[in-house]
Design a protein around this motif. Sequence first.
Motif, mmCIF file in Angstrom:
data_model
loop_
_atom_site.group_PDB
_atom_site.id
_atom_site.type_symbol
_atom_site.label_atom_id
_atom_site.label_comp_id
_atom_site.label_asym_id
_atom_site.label_seq_id
_atom_site.Cartn_x
_atom_site.Cartn_y
_atom_site.Cartn_z
ATOM 1 N N TYR A 270 0.818 -1.210 0.000
ATOM 2 C CA TYR A 270 0.000 0.000 0.000
ATOM 3 C C TYR A 270 0.855 1.265 0.000
ATOM 4 O O TYR A 270 2.018 1.265 0.415
ATOM 5 N N ASN A 271 0.235 2.336 -0.506
ATOM 6 C CA ASN A 271 0.875 3.642 -0.581
ATOM 7 C C ASN A 271 0.671 4.348 0.757
ATOM 8 O O ASN A 271 -0.467 4.635 1.152
ATOM 9 N N ILE B 47 1.473 3.135 -6.971
ATOM 10 C CA ILE B 47 2.722 3.893 -6.888
ATOM 11 C C ILE B 47 2.489 5.367 -7.193
ATOM 12 O O ILE B 47 3.061 6.250 -6.534
ATOM 13 N N GLY C 292 -0.134 7.076 -6.653
ATOM 14 C CA GLY C 292 -0.993 7.732 -5.678
ATOM 15 C C GLY C 292 -2.459 7.810 -6.051
ATOM 16 O O GLY C 292 -3.221 8.562 -5.438
ATOM 17 N N TRP D 134 7.960 -0.974 -7.288
ATOM 18 C CA TRP D 134 8.195 0.143 -6.366
ATOM 19 C C TRP D 134 9.670 0.546 -6.383
ATOM 20 O O TRP D 134 10.009 1.731 -6.432
ATOM 21 N N LYS E 145 11.117 4.178 -5.110
ATOM 22 C CA LYS E 145 10.345 4.395 -3.906
ATOM 23 C C LYS E 145 10.994 3.637 -2.747
ATOM 24 O O LYS E 145 11.651 2.606 -2.943
ATOM 25 N N ASP F 54 7.592 5.404 1.492
ATOM 26 C CA ASP F 54 6.606 5.557 0.423
ATOM 27 C C ASP F 54 5.574 4.437 0.410
ATOM 28 O O ASP F 54 4.429 4.652 0.001
ATOM 29 N N TYR F 55 5.976 3.256 0.824
ATOM 30 C CA TYR F 55 5.069 2.103 0.762
ATOM 31 C C TYR F 55 5.394 1.120 1.867
ATOM 32 O O TYR F 55 6.447 1.180 2.504
#
Length: 421
Positions: free
Chosen positions: A146-147, A261, A263, A278, A283, A288-289
């Motif tokens: 998940y973001n 990724i 958003g 990712w 990222k 970020d995640y």
Amino acid sequence: MKSVLKGVYLALSMSVVSMAAQAADLTMFHSWSNESEIAALNVFVDALKAEGHTIKELAIPHEQSGAGGPIVALVIAGTPPNIFLTGNADVYRDIRDHGLGQTVGEHFDKIGATENFPPAVREAIKVDGEVRKIPSGIHIDGMVYYNMEVAKAAGVDPTSWTSFDEMFADMEKVKAAGYNFMAMGGNTFQAGYLFHALMAGIGGPDVYKKFYNVDAGGKPDATVFEEQGLRDAIEAFRRITAQADEGWVNRQWNESTNTVISGKTLMHFHGDWMKGQWKANEKVLGEDYNCINLPGTKALSVTVDAMGILGGDPVSPEQLEAEFELASIAVDPVMNAEFASHKGSTPVRTDAPVEKLDACNKLVLDSLAKDNFWVLNPFYVSDSDWINSVWNTMFTFQGDPSMTTDDAVAMLKDEYDAIFN
């Protein structure tokens, strides 16, 4: 000094000649195409080329590779690849039965690799009790990535979810904040993997094994169609696919991951190879995640990315030696960890460098250490025709909102009877 230099020159010349004499031309079949997959594969390919060998790649799109049929077609046509990327046990059986199979278990024992494979890997690389696969990476077929920025903006905390129902209770909150809830793609591969991940996570390991594992008679346990766990998995599949955004049709898995990724979407429940996407987008895990197992999951379906090598009359001694060099490269703890860092997988060796293991790798290894908490990917334990029929059934179900759970169960039973009865 001159004589010493001359001696060094002669030694180097002999080394080059020796390498050239043993160099081999190899062909490699695979169906990988996105950035993370190719970067990972090149770790092994470049290392083998550095030994003086040449590799011709035969690449086809993943969706066209099916259950590995193109590999068998090449064998039948008399042009079998030296190296083929697949985990499908039926492909290894077909190649073996054509007199072209090659076992690798003794080689792994000799180089000290076997003892450092986790139990799931040791099981996944066997075909009818013989080790015929070269493992390259461990994947969980269904994990949530998940973001973190989207989660914060929507006011949800995925790490707090303890059940599938709790997860979906936050869906409207996410949508109200202007985001898609869960990424979704549109092809049989993604429908098939989503379903068997839910069969493990929602249905549980016993129902999963009834549905996929073939018995001594060569077919799964038909009593599974009466199991509530099967219905629960189908209904979970419907809840996930029903919330898809309008662009899901024909969307590939990496494109689905990219909506998270970028958003637009909170999360993606898919194979954890999406971590490679990712990383390819630079990222940072934990910033970020993040990753979690499906809330309340009962079991995880495990894929062990694998390669096979050719044996038999068409393979020259030089080619066979080069093939075994690839086997050694693939399971070397340092090289395998480098592969995993690109692919998004977890290394296949428990003695891989600790500094190469991230939080998601540790979650995978901790999960696989639990008793009865993992099952093997259907392609390692089931029948290819049955798997393909399940994929087609669930993709039909995904695309037809009017189909009920009863309809899906009936369609699966019909497919079962057509194949096994």
